[in-house]
Design a protein around this motif. Sequence first.
Motif, PDB file in Angstrom:
ATOM      1  N   LYS A   1       0.855  -1.188   0.000  1.00  0.00           N
ATOM      2  CA  LYS A   1       0.000   0.000   0.000  1.00  0.00           C
ATOM      3  C   LYS A   1       0.889   1.236   0.000  1.00  0.00           C
ATOM      4  CE  LYS A   1      -3.782  -2.087   2.591  1.00  0.00           C
ATOM      5  NZ  LYS A   1      -4.529  -2.058   3.839  1.00  0.00           N
ATOM      6  N   LEU A   2       0.540   2.183  -0.856  1.00  0.00           N
ATOM      7  CA  LEU A   2       1.251   3.457  -0.912  1.00  0.00           C
ATOM      8  C   LEU A   2       0.286   4.598  -0.625  1.00  0.00           C
ATOM      9  CD1 LEU A   2       3.487   3.132  -4.119  1.00  0.00           C
ATOM     10  CD2 LEU A   2       4.172   2.850  -1.729  1.00  0.00           C
ATOM     11  N   TYR A   3       0.780   5.607   0.092  1.00  0.00           N
ATOM     12  CA  TYR A   3       0.018   6.821   0.389  1.00  0.00           C
ATOM     13  C   TYR A   3       0.467   7.912  -0.574  1.00  0.00           C
ATOM     14  CZ  TYR A   3      -1.283   4.612   4.799  1.00  0.00           C
ATOM     15  OH  TYR A   3      -1.782   3.759   5.749  1.00  0.00           O
ATOM     16  N   LEU A   4      -0.502   8.486  -1.314  1.00  0.00           N
ATOM     17  CA  LEU A   4      -0.219   9.557  -2.260  1.00  0.00           C
ATOM     18  C   LEU A   4      -0.946  10.832  -1.842  1.00  0.00           C
ATOM     19  CD1 LEU A   4       0.468   6.922  -3.885  1.00  0.00           C
ATOM     20  CD2 LEU A   4      -0.087   8.224  -5.903  1.00  0.00           C
ATOM     21  N   ASN A   5      -0.253  11.946  -2.016  1.00  0.00           N
ATOM     22  CA  ASN A   5      -0.763  13.254  -1.621  1.00  0.00           C
ATOM     23  C   ASN A   5      -0.726  14.178  -2.832  1.00  0.00           C
ATOM     24  OD1 ASN A   5      -1.215  15.780  -0.556  1.00  0.00           O
ATOM     25  ND2 ASN A   5       0.547  15.785   0.802  1.00  0.00           N
ATOM     26  N   ILE A   6      -1.903  14.603  -3.292  1.00  0.00           N
ATOM     27  CA  ILE A   6      -1.962  15.485  -4.458  1.00  0.00           C
ATOM     28  C   ILE A   6      -1.906  16.965  -4.096  1.00  0.00           C
ATOM     29  CG2 ILE A   6      -3.257  13.819  -5.843  1.00  0.00           C
ATOM     30  CD1 ILE A   6      -5.744  15.659  -5.283  1.00  0.00           C
ATOM     31  N   TYR A   7      -1.892  17.279  -2.824  1.00  0.00           N
ATOM     32  CA  TYR A   7      -2.006  18.677  -2.405  1.00  0.00           C
ATOM     33  C   TYR A   7      -0.681  19.368  -2.125  1.00  0.00           C
ATOM     34  CZ  TYR A   7      -6.796  17.182  -1.856  1.00  0.00           C
ATOM     35  OH  TYR A   7      -8.037  16.659  -2.087  1.00  0.00           O
ATOM     36  N   GLU A   8       0.363  18.615  -1.844  1.00  0.00           N
ATOM     37  CA  GLU A   8       1.643  19.213  -1.468  1.00  0.00           C
ATOM     38  C   GLU A   8       2.745  18.773  -2.422  1.00  0.00           C
ATOM     39  OE1 GLU A   8       1.444  21.457   0.817  1.00  0.00           O
ATOM     40  OE2 GLU A   8      -0.435  20.885   1.749  1.00  0.00           O
ATOM     41  N   LYS A   9       3.843  19.526  -2.396  1.00  0.00           N
ATOM     42  CA  LYS A   9       5.001  19.218  -3.228  1.00  0.00           C
ATOM     43  C   LYS A   9       6.046  18.470  -2.412  1.00  0.00           C
ATOM     44  CE  LYS A   9       6.743  22.096  -6.182  1.00  0.00           C
ATOM     45  NZ  LYS A   9       7.355  23.282  -6.806  1.00  0.00           N
ATOM     46  N   GLY A  10       6.862  17.727  -3.119  1.00  0.00           N
ATOM     47  CA  GLY A  10       7.990  17.034  -2.515  1.00  0.00           C
ATOM     48  C   GLY A  10       8.858  16.472  -3.617  1.00  0.00           C
ATOM     49  N   ILE A  11      10.023  15.986  -3.251  1.00  0.00           N
ATOM     50  CA  ILE A  11      10.895  15.347  -4.229  1.00  0.00           C
ATOM     51  C   ILE A  11      10.254  14.013  -4.606  1.00  0.00           C
ATOM     52  CG2 ILE A  11      13.195  14.403  -4.666  1.00  0.00           C
ATOM     53  CD1 ILE A  11      13.250  17.410  -4.235  1.00  0.00           C
ATOM     54  N   LEU A  12      10.026  13.805  -5.871  1.00  0.00           N
ATOM     55  CA  LEU A  12       9.394  12.578  -6.345  1.00  0.00           C
ATOM     56  C   LEU A  12      10.456  11.490  -6.491  1.00  0.00           C
ATOM     57  CD1 LEU A  12       6.513  11.788  -7.104  1.00  0.00           C
ATOM     58  CD2 LEU A  12       7.096  12.239  -9.476  1.00  0.00           C
ATOM     59  N   MET A  13      10.248  10.366  -5.797  1.00  0.00           N
ATOM     60  CA  MET A  13      11.215   9.271  -5.804  1.00  0.00           C
ATOM     61  C   MET A  13      10.505   7.930  -5.957  1.00  0.00           C
ATOM     62  SD  MET A  13      13.781  10.406  -2.723  1.00  0.00           S
ATOM     63  CE  MET A  13      12.558  10.983  -1.563  1.00  0.00           C
ATOM     64  N   VAL A  14      11.276   6.926  -6.305  1.00  0.00           N
ATOM     65  CA  VAL A  14      10.784   5.555  -6.357  1.00  0.00           C
ATOM     66  C   VAL A  14      10.845   5.013  -4.926  1.00  0.00           C
ATOM     67  CG1 VAL A  14      11.205   3.233  -7.245  1.00  0.00           C
ATOM     68  CG2 VAL A  14      11.642   5.230  -8.696  1.00  0.00           C
ATOM     69  N   PRO A  15       9.725   4.510  -4.397  1.00  0.00           N
ATOM     70  CA  PRO A  15       9.738   3.948  -3.040  1.00  0.00           C
ATOM     71  C   PRO A  15      10.630   2.700  -2.948  1.00  0.00           C
ATOM     72  CG  PRO A  15       7.491   4.415  -3.742  1.00  0.00           C
ATOM     73  CD  PRO A  15       8.367   4.547  -4.950  1.00  0.00           C
ATOM     74  N   VAL A  16      11.172   2.457  -1.772  1.00  0.00           N
ATOM     75  CA  VAL A  16      11.992   1.278  -1.509  1.00  0.00           C
ATOM     76  C   VAL A  16      11.212   0.022  -1.922  1.00  0.00           C
ATOM     77  CG1 VAL A  16      13.012  -0.127   0.337  1.00  0.00           C
ATOM     78  CG2 VAL A  16      13.275   2.356   0.379  1.00  0.00           C
ATOM     79  N   GLY A  17      11.877  -0.890  -2.598  1.00  0.00           N
ATOM     80  CA  GLY A  17      11.250  -2.147  -3.005  1.00  0.00           C
ATOM     81  C   GLY A  17      10.609  -2.105  -4.374  1.00  0.00           C
ATOM     82  N   LEU A  18      10.613  -0.951  -5.021  1.00  0.00           N
ATOM     83  CA  LEU A  18      10.055  -0.823  -6.371  1.00  0.00           C
ATOM     84  C   LEU A  18      11.151  -0.356  -7.317  1.00  0.00           C
ATOM     85  CD1 LEU A  18       6.661   0.896  -5.482  1.00  0.00           C
ATOM     86  CD2 LEU A  18       7.021  -1.487  -6.140  1.00  0.00           C
ATOM     87  N   SER A  19      10.850  -0.353  -8.591  1.00  0.00           N
ATOM     88  CA  SER A  19      11.802   0.122  -9.601  1.00  0.00           C
ATOM     89  C   SER A  19      11.059   0.973 -10.626  1.00  0.00           C
ATOM     90  CB  SER A  19      12.499  -1.072 -10.278  1.00  0.00           C
ATOM     91  OG  SER A  19      11.554  -1.834 -11.018  1.00  0.00           O
ATOM     92  N   LEU A  20      11.794   1.481 -11.587  1.00  0.00           N
ATOM     93  CA  LEU A  20      11.177   2.244 -12.669  1.00  0.00           C
ATOM     94  C   LEU A  20      10.855   1.324 -13.830  1.00  0.00           C
ATOM     95  CD1 LEU A  20      13.374   5.458 -12.710  1.00  0.00           C
ATOM     96  CD2 LEU A  20      10.950   5.308 -12.151  1.00  0.00           C
ATOM     97  N   LYS A  21       9.726   1.582 -14.463  1.00  0.00           N
ATOM     98  CA  LYS A  21       9.306   0.813 -15.620  1.00  0.00           C
ATOM     99  C   LYS A  21      10.279   1.093 -16.771  1.00  0.00           C
ATOM    100  CE  LYS A  21       5.630   2.020 -18.038  1.00  0.00           C
ATOM    101  NZ  LYS A  21       4.235   2.266 -18.366  1.00  0.00           N
ATOM    102  N   LYS A  22      10.657   0.043 -17.459  1.00  0.00           N
ATOM    103  CA  LYS A  22      11.528   0.189 -18.641  1.00  0.00           C
ATOM    104  C   LYS A  22      10.671   0.538 -19.841  1.00  0.00           C
ATOM    105  CE  LYS A  22      15.194  -1.603 -16.495  1.00  0.00           C
ATOM    106  NZ  LYS A  22      15.416  -0.795 -15.330  1.00  0.00           N
ATOM    107  N   ASN A  23      11.138   1.468 -20.632  1.00  0.00           N
ATOM    108  CA  ASN A  23      10.362   1.876 -21.809  1.00  0.00           C
ATOM    109  C   ASN A  23      10.626   1.035 -22.982  1.00  0.00           C
ATOM    110  OD1 ASN A  23       9.022   3.882 -20.487  1.00  0.00           O
ATOM    111  ND2 ASN A  23      10.561   5.412 -20.954  1.00  0.00           N
TER     112      ASN A  23
END
Length: 150
Positions: A128-150
């Motif tokens: 489960k991930l918590y997402l916040n659309i109201y505030e700014k922050g540095i966008l990062m990949v959470p621990v245990g996940l990776s980036l999708k390959k294009n």
Amino acid sequence: MKKIILFVALLIVATSCVSRKSTLKNIDDNAPNLILTHDNTFIITEYSKDKKYGYDQDYPINIFYRNTANETINQERFLNALAGPKGEKITYTKLESCCPFPTKRTDLGAGFLDVYELKWEGQKKPIKLYLNIYEKGILMVPVGLSLKKN
């Protein structure tokens, strides 16, 4: 009718349950603006080292993007950039909105976090991930996940 009921419920929560002080720990109004890729996902270049990032309601993934009117598309832009730990394709489902907090970015003076469940093939237990659309922050990949390959 549903919108009126939702508005009244938000108003009640905003005036009764929301603390005047936010418990969110990772808001950064100086974070760079988010940029979209050619396939309409956010460009993410950093990996979080903090195991709480995204997994704890006090350390949500802050995906503020110009305005909050497009909340679903912005969450999709973030989640569609992610993959499982070994590059697996993920699926996600919004479970709920929770955890009211004070913010100056809504007319009501309160915002809610959205909780998403992520799954991929071979996974033992969904995350489960918590997402916040109201505030700014540095966008990062959470621990245990990776980036999708294009």
